[in-house]
Every structure is written in C-alpha cells, then in structure tokens.
Enzyme design. Structure first.
Site, PDB file in Angstrom:
ATOM      1  N   ARG A   1       1.847   8.640  -6.701  1.00 40.83           N
ATOM      2  CA  ARG A   1       1.477   9.794  -7.327  1.00 40.83           C
ATOM      3  C   ARG A   1       1.526   9.977  -8.833  1.00 40.83           C
ATOM      4  O   ARG A   1       1.069  11.072  -9.182  1.00 40.83           O
ATOM      5  CB  ARG A   1       2.025  10.956  -6.477  1.00 40.83           C
ATOM      6  CG  ARG A   1       1.992  10.983  -5.046  1.00 40.83           C
ATOM      7  CD  ARG A   1       0.683  11.164  -4.445  1.00 40.83           C
ATOM      8  NE  ARG A   1       0.467  11.412  -3.014  1.00 40.83           N
ATOM      9  CZ  ARG A   1      -0.367  11.243  -2.307  1.00 40.83           C
ATOM     10  NH1 ARG A   1      -1.578  10.255  -2.982  1.00 40.83           N
ATOM     11  NH2 ARG A   1      -0.557  11.389  -1.031  1.00 40.83           N
TER      12      ARG A   1
ATOM     13  N   ASP B   1       1.230   2.735   3.546  1.00 38.84           N
ATOM     14  CA  ASP B   1       0.310   3.727   3.283  1.00 38.84           C
ATOM     15  C   ASP B   1       1.072   5.118   2.941  1.00 38.84           C
ATOM     16  O   ASP B   1       0.675   6.193   3.185  1.00 38.84           O
ATOM     17  CB  ASP B   1      -0.897   3.746   4.340  1.00 38.84           C
ATOM     18  CG  ASP B   1      -1.837   4.851   3.537  1.00 38.84           C
ATOM     19  OD1 ASP B   1      -1.703   5.273   2.168  1.00 38.84           O
ATOM     20  OD2 ASP B   1      -2.954   5.160   4.153  1.00 38.84           O
TER      21      ASP B   1
ATOM     22  N   HIS C   1       0.861  -1.196  -0.037  1.00 37.60           N
ATOM     23  CA  HIS C   1      -0.061   0.098   0.118  1.00 37.60           C
ATOM     24  C   HIS C   1       0.760   1.324  -0.017  1.00 37.60           C
ATOM     25  O   HIS C   1       1.283   1.657   1.029  1.00 37.60           O
ATOM     26  CB  HIS C   1      -0.929  -0.022   1.178  1.00 37.60           C
ATOM     27  CG  HIS C   1      -1.935   1.078   1.331  1.00 37.60           C
ATOM     28  ND1 HIS C   1      -2.858   1.008   1.999  1.00 37.60           N
ATOM     29  CD2 HIS C   1      -1.909   2.340   0.650  1.00 37.60           C
ATOM     30  CE1 HIS C   1      -3.706   2.150   1.845  1.00 37.60           C
ATOM     31  NE2 HIS C   1      -3.121   2.895   1.092  1.00 37.60           N
TER      32      HIS C   1
HETATM   33  O1  DOR Z   1      -3.724   9.869   4.750  1.00 40.66           O
HETATM   34  C1  DOR Z   1      -4.103   9.485   3.737  1.00 40.66           C
HETATM   35  N1  DOR Z   1      -3.594   9.761   2.485  1.00 40.66           N
HETATM   36  N2  DOR Z   1      -5.096   8.450   3.594  1.00 40.66           N
HETATM   37  C2  DOR Z   1      -5.689   8.228   2.605  1.00 40.66           C
HETATM   38  O2  DOR Z   1      -6.517   7.093   2.488  1.00 40.66           O
HETATM   39  C3  DOR Z   1      -5.218   8.748   1.455  1.00 40.66           C
HETATM   40  C4  DOR Z   1      -3.818   9.169   1.490  1.00 40.66           C
HETATM   41  C5  DOR Z   1      -3.314   9.955   0.102  1.00 40.66           C
HETATM   42  O3  DOR Z   1      -3.503   9.660  -0.789  1.00 40.66           O
HETATM   43  O4  DOR Z   1      -2.888  10.971   0.306  1.00 40.66           O
HETATM   44 ZN    ZN Z   2      -6.963   5.083   2.609  1.00 39.33          ZN
HETATM   45 ZN    ZN Z   3      -3.708   4.789   1.179  1.00 41.63          ZN
END
Ligand code: DOR
Ligand code: ZN
Ligand code: ZN
Length: 429
Positions: A64, A305, A60
């Site tokens: 970008r 993430d 995950h």
């Molecule tokens: O903090 C986050 N940033 N949560 C998300 O679900 C999306 C992500 C982003 O794309 O910046």
């Molecule tokens: Zn998310």
């Molecule tokens: Zn995410």
C-alpha cells in the site's frame, strides 16, 4: 555475531535435507550445517521440536505504500510478513502513484531498506497507470529492480494490449502476473455466484469471469511464448485450463491463496465484510480442485494476496465494502492447521510452495539450507496452538476472516540475513 540453532528438524526440499541438525550462522550467512555443533562464542537457540526451513517468499502482497499508508505501509507490512514467517515479499504496484516508472520502484526499494525488516521486491505495472491502454516502460522497471509486471486489482481487458505486454515482457524476461477477471461478467458481483449468493441475496461473480480470461491469456501466452503467471486461481475450471495448457508446453505458472484453499462461500452468510475478497471464496468442489491442482503440480505455489484495508473500508454494508483479506500473519498457520495436520498436504510440499517454487517463478536463486547461503530462515513450531486475534496483528489491516479461530502450527522464528526479526509472533528489531 554468531548464532547457533540447535536440535531443529531441518526441512529443505532443494538440498533434500529432512533430519535433525544444527546450523551455525555468522556474518549473515549459513557457515555450517552439522550434528552436535559446539561453538563457544555463539548465541544458542534451542529449536527442539521445531521445523527449520529456508526463508519463505510471498510473491503476492499489497504493501500500500506509497499513497495508502492509512491501510498499510512498508514498515507495518514487512513486520506483518516477518511475524507470519516470511523473509521476502513481492509488492504489487496498485499504489498511488502506481509503480509504473523507475522513480516509484526505487522509492519502494529505498523505503524497504529504511523502514522494512525483510526483503522487498517490487512488481511493476503492465500498463501505465494500470489503465490497460499503454504499456509500462518495462526495461526501466527491470533496471529499477522489479521482478515481474502486474496490473493486479484489475484485469487487462484489451487483448491486443495483453498480447503486446507478453511480447514485450518476454525480452527481459519478466513474468506477466495477471489478475484474470472479465469485468463485464463479474459486474457488481459481491461473492461467488451459486447456491449461497441466491440464498444470501448478493449479486454473484460467476466462475466464468475468471475462466474466460484465463482461457484468453493462456492462448496469448502460447502464441507469444512469454511467461504468464496467473494470480489467485480460484475455480475448478481454471485449474483444468491451466493443466491442459501445461500439458501442451505453454510457459504458464500460477498461485493459489490460503483462503481459497480453506474457506467456502457459505461463511459469507454472516455478511462479515472480512470474507469479501476478489476472486471470491468459492464452493467446496472448487476447493477440492485447487488442492488437487497443488498435489499434481498444476498449481505452482502459494501466495497470500495480503490485501489490508482500513476499518472504514470494511465496517459497512457487504456490497459497499472493499475486497481483500489481510493474510500475512495467518497464512502459514491456516495451511498448517487445515491442510498439513489433516494430511492433505505434506509439510515438505508446503515448504516448497513457499520457497523454491516462488523463486523459480521470479527467476531467483532458490533459498536453501547450505553452507555459504544467505541466512534467511523460517522456523515453524508445529505444536503451538493460538487463537487468531487481529488486534495483535502488526498489519494495519485487521480484515481477516479467521479471527476467533484456533489454529495449530505457527511460525516460531524468522531470521533475515542472520538476524532474528521475529520470535513467537513478536518483532525483535
Ligand atoms: O481482494 C482483492 N484485493 N483482490 C484484488 O485483486 C486486489 C486486492 C486489493 O488491492 O485490495
Ligand atoms: Zn488480484
Ligand atoms: Zn492482489
């Protein structure tokens, strides 16, 4: 080129190796594992005191590109990943254009081959334009190399669409990777709803916003029999719901991030937008439940993430700032320092959470230390201590809440297809 890694401590939960051995790499593959290997024409690497693991996978990540290259691109994001010890990342489709067709998925894969330094596997959208209304062409996305579908960044609010998405994804089969958030409950929230949101005067995001959506999606997964993967689980209630669903045999997997395991909502008190993330940093009771979930098998893997942002999106009032943490370059060190060193998490478990566990979720062969396997390796130095300085990140996103902290235990070398990509935090290619 032959590469001989000497005297490292090999740690591979799949082939059950946990001892000192040498590894010979040739033509991108592991040729031989053995003791006291002597190969004349090989480049020798002394890995004494280091932990040699199969290559880490982060399922995950937000790279970008295309569309938001000012935040990150595939060149910078894969370098950040390699510096952070990862040999494979899966990239989320909330780009511009979004990855909801074969052309964009192919673009990402081709860019990764041209400008990337590690393996990149794209994730396609659940719905067209991530608008939550029409299903994406999943067959086309699979054919173009997507390993999952996700509208991450946004929930699929419409339960009928979500049901159809699960039914459709089941045919391939693809994991449906969900960002569970009821937007009506999280509405305008800035941080975890609780004592500190009241103290700091910021609108809260209740745990309910996540938990009600997880409850719905678990019911839909049970009904359809499809593989549901829940992204960034952050609350005790979520862990409990997933635990109960697993006991019933629901095909659910889930991930947790290093930041949700190690930071509480208290640190939002500095109003530093680098602590702003979605889902938000929670309170200690939730951190404890997440760790317990990892220990008892409720939580399947760890994922960063990684959500890099431009400084302008973060250099503003807390409630104006973008959500996200640029986490690829600190993930392993944070977990080594905060969880492994304190004995809360076994090192072998950490390795499993970043190797065979994500591979299983994605339906990939697990990375292993064995003759004939691809030479994707992550080598960790458990003794090195460094201060986090985002100025030195390869990621364009400097938004990292661990900045200034001293962490012990860092990735030391990242090898992809037999090539040394990163060494001591520096990219070699
Ligand atoms: O903090 C986050 N940033 N949560 C998300 O679900 C999306 C992500 C982003 O794309 O910046
Ligand atoms: Zn998310
Ligand atoms: Zn995410």
């Amino acid at each position: 080129m032959k590469l001989l890694i000497k005297n490292g401590h090999l740690l591979d939960p799949i082939s059950k190796i946990d001892r000192q051995m040498d590894i010979l790499i040739e033509n991108g593959c592991i040729q031989e594992l053995g003791e006291k290997l002597e190969i004349e024409d090989a480049i020798q690497i002394d890995a004494s005191g280091k932990i040699v693991c199969p290559g880490f996978i982060d399922l995950h990540v937000h790279l970008r590109e295309p569309g938001f290259e000012y935040k990150e691109d595939i060149a910078s994001g894969t370098r950040a990943a390699a510096a952070g010890g990862f040999t494979t990342v899966c990239c989320m489709p909330n780009t511009d254009p979004v990855i909801d067709n074969a052309a964009v998925a192919n673009f990402v894969r081709e860019r990764a081959l041209l400008s990337g330094v590690i393996h990149v596997l794209p994730i396609g959208c659940i719905t067209r334009q991530q608008e939550g209304e029409l299903l994406s062409p999943m067959a086309e996305l699979v054919a173009a190399g997507c390993v999952g579908v996700s509208d991450d960044g946004k929930p699929v609010m419409n339960a009928r669409i979500m049901r159809n998405a699960l039914d459709y994804a089941k045919m391939f089969p693809l994991p449906v990777m969900v960002h569970c958030e009821d937007e009506n409950l999280s509405w305008e929230g800035q941080m975890h709803e609780g004592y500190y949101s009241t103290l700091y005067g910021l609108r809260g995001i209740p745990t309910l916003a996540e938990e009600t959506m997880i409850a719905r999606d678990l019911m839909l997964a049970e009904y359809t029999g499809a593989h549901l993967h829940i992204c960034h689980v952050s609350t005790a209630g979520s862990v409990q719901l997933i635990r109960a669903a697993k006991q019933k045999g629901v095909a659910v997997t889930c991930e947790v991030t290093p930041h949700h395991l190690t930071l509480t909502d208290e640190i939002v008190g500095d109003y530093d937008p680098d602590t702003k993330v979605n889902p938000p940093l929670r309170s200690q009771k939730h951190l404890d439940a997440l760790l317990e979930g990892l220990q008892d098998g409720t939580i399947d893997c760890i994922a960063t993430d990684h959500a890099p942002h431009h400084w302008e999106d973060k250099d503003c009032e807390y409630n104006m700032a973008a959500f996200g943490i640029s986490g690829l370059e600190t993930a392993v060190a944070v977990l080594m320092d905060r969880l492994v060193r304190s004995g809360k998490l076994e090192l072998a478990e950490l390795v499993r959470f970043f190797t065979s566990a994500p591979a299983r979720i994605l339906g990939l062969a697990p990375p292993v230390l064995a003759a004939g396997a691809a030479a994707d390796l992550t080598i960790i130095d458990p003794d090195i201590e460094k201060k986090v300085d985002p100025k030195n990140f390869y990621s364009k996103g400097k938004n990292n809440p661990y900045k200034g902290m001293h962490l012990k235990g860092w990735p030391w070398m990242t090898i992809v297809d037999g090539e040394i990509i990163a060494h001591d935090g520096k990219i070699q290619v």
